[in-house]
Enzyme design. Structure first.
Site, mmCIF file in Angstrom:
data_model
loop_
_atom_site.group_PDB
_atom_site.id
_atom_site.type_symbol
_atom_site.label_atom_id
_atom_site.label_comp_id
_atom_site.label_asym_id
_atom_site.label_seq_id
_atom_site.Cartn_x
_atom_site.Cartn_y
_atom_site.Cartn_z
ATOM 1 N N ARG A 150 28.402 42.159 40.703
ATOM 2 C CA ARG A 150 28.501 41.753 42.101
ATOM 3 C C ARG A 150 28.179 40.261 42.219
ATOM 4 N NH1 ARG A 150 31.031 45.694 42.740
ATOM 5 N NH2 ARG A 150 30.588 47.504 44.068
ATOM 6 N N HIS A 178 37.960 40.172 41.867
ATOM 7 C CA HIS A 178 37.350 41.507 41.911
ATOM 8 C C HIS A 178 38.371 42.585 41.485
ATOM 9 C CE1 HIS A 178 33.947 44.011 43.886
ATOM 10 N NE2 HIS A 178 34.550 44.717 42.939
#
Ligand code: NAP
Ligand code: GLV
Length: 308
Positions: free
Chosen positions: A223, A271
């Site tokens: 993350r 991502h």
């Protein structure tokens, strides 16, 4: 008893067929067409509805569409609601691919070769055997352990760091803050596969970068909140880090004009390291529903106190 799916429609359509054929006693609904809300026992979502308890008063299990659960505000969820993260082989395989690609790219000096190509420079760098490259994976969960197994097959010298001690043959294992420095000191390529929790937010900071060998490289496929951006930029500037491959940032998308976009030592992907694969995830989901019916623990059950 009903199951509501709130997410990508193509996946929902595929799963609806599986439920109808294989678990017909659990009606499958696609948000916002939830049918009788009082009958809903299971919800699979990335973003649950804001008023979840009022919307689904009999909800028993909240399944995350993905592996992470940091997008959930635990304090807004009923205390007795079970939370389950996605553990499924398709997503795991994607992550293994991404980590292998990133580690191999760093191992074979691709960031340096791309910089050279832009300047029309033909210059060799020594090729090191994989066994002399120490790869350290932070997080030895479903994804970290699978990535380590793949890296071992590629011949790397592998280490893993986690909260509790693991015992993985062929992997040097470290646990907790007390062993973090020892883990980092022997890591040439650091791969982050930690969940984002209050304890891990900002962990990829100057303290960690300075404990790595000079010129180490970073792969963050976890993350964006794990990274202290200014510390990363400074570590690259100082040569403490030689390169960083980042799949995640905070916020996403990365804002226009951000220093990461055209940094010569940063590679960005949007991502895409791993996502839930509809065809394989349905097996994990149905298996978990069967486990729930049998009163067995669910695969991927989240411990709210730990935050993952
Ligand atoms: P997981 O199975 O829950 O494993 C988490 C691991 O992190 C465990 O080994 C755990 O230690 C360790 N850990 C947690 N807190 C720690 C701490 N404070 N200090 C040291 N170790 C700690 O999670 P997963 O399924 O492998 O997924 C990991 C993360 O990958 C997800 O949460 C998500 O954020 C990220 N992800 C990213 C993508 C992408 O496309 N970029 C895709 C999927 C997932 P213990 O083993 O001791 O419990
Ligand atoms: C993706 O980032 C996931 O958590 O599945």
């Amino acid at each position: 008893m009903a199951f509501v799916y709130k997410g990508e429609p193509r996946r929902g359509a595929l799963w609806a067929g599986h439920f109808a054929r294989r678990m017909p006693h659990v009606p499958f609904r696609i948000w916002p067409d939830t049918g009788d809300a009082a009958a809903v026992r299971f919800l699979c979502a990335w973003e649950p509805p804001a008023q979840i308890a009022e919307t689904f008063p009999q909800l028993e299990v909240l399944f995350s569409v993905g592996a992470g659960v940091d997008q959930f505000d635990f304090s807004a969820l009923p205390a007795d609601l079970a939370i389950v993260r996605m553990v499924e082989p398709g997503l795991t395989a994607c992550m293994c691919e991404y980590v292998s690609w990133a580690v191999l790219s760093l191992h074979r000096e691709m960031p340096a070769y791309l910089r050279q190509q832009r300047r029309s420079v033909w210059q060799e760098h020594p090729v090191r055997p994989a066994g002399t490259r120490r790869v350290g994976v932070m997080g030895m969960g479903a994804l970290g352990r699978a990535a380590l197994a793949q890296l071992r097959l590629l011949g790397f010298d592998c280490a893993g760091w986690s909260r509790s001690m693991h015992n993985v043959p062929g992997v040097r294992c470290f646990a907790g803050d007390a062993q973090l420095d020892e883990f980092l000191a022997a890591t040439d390529i650091l791969v982050c596969l930690l969940p984002l929790t209050p304890q891990t937010r900002g962990i990829l900071s100057r303290r960690v970068f300075d404990a790595l060998p000079e010129g180490a490289a970073l792969v963050n496929a976890a993350r964006g909140g794990h990274v202290v951006e200014d510390d990363l930029l400074s570590a690259l500037e100082r040569g403490r880090l030689s390169a960083a491959i980042l799949d995640v940032c905070e916020p996403e998308p990365l804002p226009q004009g951000h220093a990461f976009w055209d940094h010569p030592r940063i590679w960005l992907t949007p991502h895409v390291a791993a996502s839930t694969q509809a065809e394989t995830a349905i097996e994990s989901l149905l298996d978990n529903l069967r486990r729930h019916e049998a009163g067995l623990p669910l695969e991927g059950a989240v411990d709210r106190a730990r935050g993952y």
